[in-house]
Design a protein around this motif. Structure first.
Motif, PDB file in Angstrom:
ATOM      1  N   LEU A 109       0.834  -1.209   0.000  1.00 40.53           N
ATOM      2  CA  LEU A 109       0.000   0.000   0.000  1.00 40.53           C
ATOM      3  C   LEU A 109       0.870   1.260   0.000  1.00 40.53           C
ATOM      4  CD1 LEU A 109      -3.116   0.578   2.265  1.00 40.53           C
ATOM      5  CD2 LEU A 109      -1.509   2.404   1.797  1.00 40.53           C
ATOM      6  N   PHE A 110       1.825   1.319   0.933  1.00 43.41           N
ATOM      7  CA  PHE A 110       2.609   2.542   1.087  1.00 43.41           C
ATOM      8  C   PHE A 110       3.636   2.724  -0.021  1.00 43.41           C
ATOM      9  CE2 PHE A 110       1.215   2.210   5.618  1.00 43.41           C
ATOM     10  CZ  PHE A 110       0.585   3.438   5.672  1.00 43.41           C
ATOM     11  N   ILE A 111       4.242   1.644  -0.506  1.00 42.55           N
ATOM     12  CA  ILE A 111       5.254   1.801  -1.555  1.00 42.55           C
ATOM     13  C   ILE A 111       4.608   2.239  -2.866  1.00 42.55           C
ATOM     14  CG2 ILE A 111       5.262  -0.568  -2.453  1.00 42.55           C
ATOM     15  CD1 ILE A 111       8.407   1.513  -1.753  1.00 42.55           C
ATOM     16  N   ILE A 112       3.392   1.753  -3.144  1.00 38.71           N
ATOM     17  CA  ILE A 112       2.682   2.172  -4.356  1.00 38.71           C
ATOM     18  C   ILE A 112       2.186   3.609  -4.200  1.00 38.71           C
ATOM     19  CG2 ILE A 112       0.622   1.765  -5.766  1.00 38.71           C
ATOM     20  CD1 ILE A 112       1.067  -1.249  -5.178  1.00 38.71           C
ATOM     21  N   ALA A 113       1.688   3.938  -3.004  1.00 38.43           N
ATOM     22  CA  ALA A 113       1.262   5.322  -2.742  1.00 38.43           C
ATOM     23  C   ALA A 113       2.432   6.279  -2.915  1.00 38.43           C
ATOM     24  CB  ALA A 113       0.678   5.434  -1.332  1.00 38.43           C
ATOM     25  N   GLU A 114       3.632   5.858  -2.517  1.00 31.96           N
ATOM     26  CA  GLU A 114       4.811   6.707  -2.676  1.00 31.96           C
ATOM     27  C   GLU A 114       5.082   6.993  -4.156  1.00 31.96           C
ATOM     28  OE1 GLU A 114       9.486   6.952  -1.383  1.00 31.96           O
ATOM     29  OE2 GLU A 114       7.822   6.813  -0.010  1.00 31.96           O
ATOM     30  N   GLY A 115       4.924   5.981  -4.995  1.00 28.42           N
ATOM     31  CA  GLY A 115       5.112   6.173  -6.424  1.00 28.42           C
ATOM     32  C   GLY A 115       4.162   7.209  -6.989  1.00 28.42           C
ATOM     33  N   PHE A 116       2.917   7.181  -6.537  1.00 30.73           N
ATOM     34  CA  PHE A 116       1.932   8.156  -7.014  1.00 30.73           C
ATOM     35  C   PHE A 116       2.222   9.553  -6.479  1.00 30.73           C
ATOM     36  CE2 PHE A 116      -0.490   4.468  -8.286  1.00 30.73           C
ATOM     37  CZ  PHE A 116      -1.217   4.924  -9.380  1.00 30.73           C
ATOM     38  N   VAL A 117       2.664   9.657  -5.233  1.00 32.23           N
ATOM     39  CA  VAL A 117       3.009  10.971  -4.683  1.00 32.23           C
ATOM     40  C   VAL A 117       4.207  11.553  -5.430  1.00 32.23           C
ATOM     41  CG1 VAL A 117       3.895  12.175  -2.643  1.00 32.23           C
ATOM     42  CG2 VAL A 117       2.023  10.538  -2.404  1.00 32.23           C
ATOM     43  N   LEU A 118       5.187  10.731  -5.768  1.00 32.63           N
ATOM     44  CA  LEU A 118       6.335  11.207  -6.547  1.00 32.63           C
ATOM     45  C   LEU A 118       5.898  11.669  -7.934  1.00 32.63           C
ATOM     46  CD1 LEU A 118       9.028   8.535  -5.599  1.00 32.63           C
ATOM     47  CD2 LEU A 118       9.021  10.950  -4.957  1.00 32.63           C
ATOM     48  N   CYS A 144      -4.791  19.094  -5.004  1.00 28.70           N
ATOM     49  CA  CYS A 144      -3.658  18.396  -4.387  1.00 28.70           C
ATOM     50  C   CYS A 144      -4.130  17.331  -3.390  1.00 28.70           C
ATOM     51  CB  CYS A 144      -2.743  19.398  -3.689  1.00 28.70           C
ATOM     52  SG  CYS A 144      -1.906  20.541  -4.818  1.00 28.70           S
ATOM     53  N   SER A 145      -5.173  17.657  -2.635  1.00 27.90           N
ATOM     54  CA  SER A 145      -5.734  16.693  -1.683  1.00 27.90           C
ATOM     55  C   SER A 145      -6.297  15.486  -2.411  1.00 27.90           C
ATOM     56  CB  SER A 145      -6.824  17.352  -0.839  1.00 27.90           C
ATOM     57  OG  SER A 145      -6.295  18.420  -0.072  1.00 27.90           O
ATOM     58  N   HIS A 146      -6.936  15.729  -3.553  1.00 27.95           N
ATOM     59  CA  HIS A 146      -7.474  14.630  -4.356  1.00 27.95           C
ATOM     60  C   HIS A 146      -6.347  13.751  -4.903  1.00 27.95           C
ATOM     61  CE1 HIS A 146     -11.571  16.779  -5.219  1.00 27.95           C
ATOM     62  NE2 HIS A 146     -11.479  16.275  -3.994  1.00 27.95           N
ATOM     63  N   LEU A 147      -5.251  14.371  -5.310  1.00 29.51           N
ATOM     64  CA  LEU A 147      -4.110  13.601  -5.821  1.00 29.51           C
ATOM     65  C   LEU A 147      -3.535  12.680  -4.737  1.00 29.51           C
ATOM     66  CD1 LEU A 147      -2.116  16.198  -7.984  1.00 29.51           C
ATOM     67  CD2 LEU A 147      -3.481  14.270  -8.800  1.00 29.51           C
ATOM     68  N   SER A 151      -3.669   8.629  -4.415  1.00 29.86           N
ATOM     69  CA  SER A 151      -2.448   7.828  -4.256  1.00 29.86           C
ATOM     70  C   SER A 151      -2.661   6.716  -3.238  1.00 29.86           C
ATOM     71  CB  SER A 151      -1.294   8.732  -3.794  1.00 29.86           C
ATOM     72  OG  SER A 151      -1.031   9.742  -4.745  1.00 29.86           O
ATOM     73  N   TYR A 152      -3.260   7.064  -2.096  1.00 25.64           N
ATOM     74  CA  TYR A 152      -3.530   6.051  -1.076  1.00 25.64           C
ATOM     75  C   TYR A 152      -4.577   5.045  -1.552  1.00 25.64           C
ATOM     76  CZ  TYR A 152      -0.921   8.891   2.288  1.00 25.64           C
ATOM     77  OH  TYR A 152       0.069   9.573   2.953  1.00 25.64           O
ATOM     78  N   PHE A 153      -5.572   5.524  -2.287  1.00 30.59           N
ATOM     79  CA  PHE A 153      -6.623   4.638  -2.780  1.00 30.59           C
ATOM     80  C   PHE A 153      -6.051   3.619  -3.768  1.00 30.59           C
ATOM     81  CE2 PHE A 153      -9.957   3.648  -5.944  1.00 30.59           C
ATOM     82  CZ  PHE A 153     -10.879   3.043  -5.101  1.00 30.59           C
ATOM     83  N   CYS A 154      -5.218   4.084  -4.694  1.00 32.57           N
ATOM     84  CA  CYS A 154      -4.597   3.171  -5.663  1.00 32.57           C
ATOM     85  C   CYS A 154      -3.685   2.173  -4.949  1.00 32.57           C
ATOM     86  CB  CYS A 154      -3.808   3.949  -6.701  1.00 32.57           C
ATOM     87  SG  CYS A 154      -4.839   4.876  -7.864  1.00 32.57           S
ATOM     88  N   GLY A 155      -2.978   2.635  -3.924  1.00 29.26           N
ATOM     89  CA  GLY A 155      -2.161   1.722  -3.137  1.00 29.26           C
ATOM     90  C   GLY A 155      -2.993   0.677  -2.441  1.00 29.26           C
ATOM     91  N   TRP A 156      -4.138   1.091  -1.909  1.00 29.12           N
ATOM     92  CA  TRP A 156      -5.027   0.160  -1.210  1.00 29.12           C
ATOM     93  C   TRP A 156      -5.620  -0.872  -2.173  1.00 29.12           C
ATOM     94  CZ3 TRP A 156     -10.458  -0.503  -1.546  1.00 29.12           C
ATOM     95  CH2 TRP A 156     -11.000  -1.329  -0.562  1.00 29.12           C
ATOM     96  N   ILE A 157      -6.071  -0.431  -3.327  1.00 25.80           N
ATOM     97  CA  ILE A 157      -6.629  -1.348  -4.320  1.00 25.80           C
ATOM     98  C   ILE A 157      -5.581  -2.362  -4.763  1.00 25.80           C
ATOM     99  CG2 ILE A 157      -7.446  -1.527  -6.717  1.00 25.80           C
ATOM    100  CD1 ILE A 157      -9.624  -0.632  -4.890  1.00 25.80           C
ATOM    101  N   SER A 158      -4.403  -1.855  -5.102  1.00 25.05           N
ATOM    102  CA  SER A 158      -3.334  -2.730  -5.586  1.00 25.05           C
ATOM    103  C   SER A 158      -2.900  -3.737  -4.522  1.00 25.05           C
ATOM    104  CB  SER A 158      -2.139  -1.890  -6.027  1.00 25.05           C
ATOM    105  OG  SER A 158      -1.102  -2.712  -6.503  1.00 25.05           O
ATOM    106  N   SER A 159      -2.703  -3.265  -3.289  1.00 22.01           N
ATOM    107  CA  SER A 159      -2.244  -4.166  -2.226  1.00 22.01           C
ATOM    108  C   SER A 159      -3.309  -5.191  -1.861  1.00 22.01           C
ATOM    109  CB  SER A 159      -1.842  -3.359  -0.983  1.00 22.01           C
ATOM    110  OG  SER A 159      -2.927  -2.613  -0.491  1.00 22.01           O
ATOM    111  N   THR A 160      -4.581  -4.807  -1.925  1.00 21.61           N
ATOM    112  CA  THR A 160      -5.670  -5.745  -1.637  1.00 21.61           C
ATOM    113  C   THR A 160      -5.700  -6.871  -2.663  1.00 21.61           C
ATOM    114  OG1 THR A 160      -7.015  -4.022  -0.602  1.00 21.61           O
ATOM    115  CG2 THR A 160      -8.165  -5.994  -1.355  1.00 21.61           C
ATOM    116  N   LEU A 161      -5.603  -6.515  -3.937  1.00 19.53           N
ATOM    117  CA  LEU A 161      -5.603  -7.528  -4.994  1.00 19.53           C
ATOM    118  C   LEU A 161      -4.364  -8.411  -4.906  1.00 19.53           C
ATOM    119  CD1 LEU A 161      -6.845  -5.354  -8.008  1.00 19.53           C
ATOM    120  CD2 LEU A 161      -8.117  -7.150  -6.829  1.00 19.53           C
ATOM    121  N   GLN A 162      -3.207  -7.794  -4.679  1.00 19.44           N
ATOM    122  CA  GLN A 162      -1.967  -8.562  -4.578  1.00 19.44           C
ATOM    123  C   GLN A 162      -2.009  -9.512  -3.395  1.00 19.44           C
ATOM    124  OE1 GLN A 162       0.848  -8.147  -6.817  1.00 19.44           O
ATOM    125  NE2 GLN A 162       1.366 -10.087  -5.843  1.00 19.44           N
TER     126      GLN A 162
END
Length: 313
Positions: A109-118, A144-147, A151-162
């Motif tokens: 979750l956090f490593i993918i969220a980091e990619g989106f924040v970068l 910016c808040s939506h971005l 980022s956290y939402f995409c991390g959550w979706i990805s980590s849940t599926l993985q």
């Protein structure tokens, strides 16, 4: 899902984290090394967040993203480092099944969220340098808040599926994970199941979630470099490049080591573990140092805080 070697199947309630293949005396050294780096991660990133929150002059989109980057760095290193340090000093080196699921889920979750924040930070620099007159129109606090939320939402979706695919497989008699944390790749290597679905899910997630962040970063910096090269004055070029060099350094270390671990042939497991240390611990440690040492606003804000403390004392 087909199962191969079902006769070797055993119910798994915990795993053994093999860690590094070194002697007991080196495990003590690794414990102190991880402890020092982890302490620097907490100190550096908490300090960065404190500076950003307390100084009103840093109330800008760039520092909003930077504060979230520090928050993410603290949490995904915390997911890994304390358990790894405990295992270095333990003979059993056991992590429960639930603990392994939890660790794998939060780290992804956090490593993918980091990619989106970068990626969001790269877009922010693109607007600031290539379209400065429209910067305040585009980079609103709401946007910016939506971005960041995205980022956290995409991390959550990805980590849940993985996580759901990784831990739905059957395991052989071995419970030994050849790593110092619950890495999905190493977990799948001790499985007795057909991993076709897992590979499809991993590649799909990489294509629709991870790859877009890389594309955004690359395109943003292509435009940034082309715009900066058109600036007539040398001073203007240096100022523009200085605002982006720190970000590019962080991106290079993170994506470089992650690519090495997951895209190169697994010829040397120990080398892959060392590379993992870079994006799990070294990058979160370096981020606040890179951004603070090359950033005048952060230096000024830090001086203000130190001056106030000196004045009060």
């Amino acid at each position: 899902m087909g199962v191969k070697g079902a006769e070797n199947y055993s119910d798994v309630t915990d795993f053994i984290l093999l860690g590094f293949r070194v002697g007991p005396e080196y495990n003590v050294f690794l414990f102190f090394l991880f402890l020092v780096i982890y302490a620097m991660i907490l100190l550096g990133n908490i300090s960065m967040m404190t500076i950003i929150v307390t100084d009103s002059q840093l109330n800008t989109p760039m520092y909003f993203f930077l504060g979230n980057l520090s928050f993410i760095d603290i949490f995904y290193s915390t997911v890994i480092a304390p358990k790894a340090m405990a295992c270095f000093l333990s003979e059993k080196k056991i992590i429960s099944f639930a603990g392994c699921v939890f660790q794998d889920f939060l780290f992804a979750l956090f490593i993918i969220a980091e990619g989106f924040v970068l990626a969001a930070m790269a877009y922010d620099r693109f607007i600031a340098i290539c379209n400065p007159l429209l910067y305040n129109v585009h980079m609103t606090r709401r946007f910016c808040s939506h971005l960041v939320a995205g980022s956290y939402f995409c991390g959550w979706i990805s980590s849940t599926l993985q996580m759901s695919t990784t831990f739905s497989i059957s395991f052989c008699a071995s419970r030994v994970i050849n790593h110092f944390y619950c890495d999905s790749y190493e977990i799948e290597k001790i499985s007795c199941s057909d991993l076709y679905v897992n590979k499809v899910v991993s590649r799909t997630l990489a294509a629709i979630i991870i790859l877009p962040t890389i594309i955004i970063i690359i395109i943003s910096y292509i435009y940034i470099v082309s715009t900066v090269l058109k600036i007539p004055s040398r001073e203007g070029k240096n100022k523009a490049f200085s605002t982006c060099s720190s970000h590019l350094g962080v991106i290079s270390v993170l994506y470089g080591t992650v690519s090495f671990v997951y895209l190169t042939p697994p010829s040397n497991p120990e080398l892959r573990k060392v590379a993992s240390v870079f994006y799990i611990l070294v990058t979160p440690m370096l981020n606040p140092l890179i951004y603070s040492l090359r950033n005048k606003e952060v230096k000024q804000a830090l001086r203000k805080i130190l001056w106030k403390k000196t004045a009060l004392s």
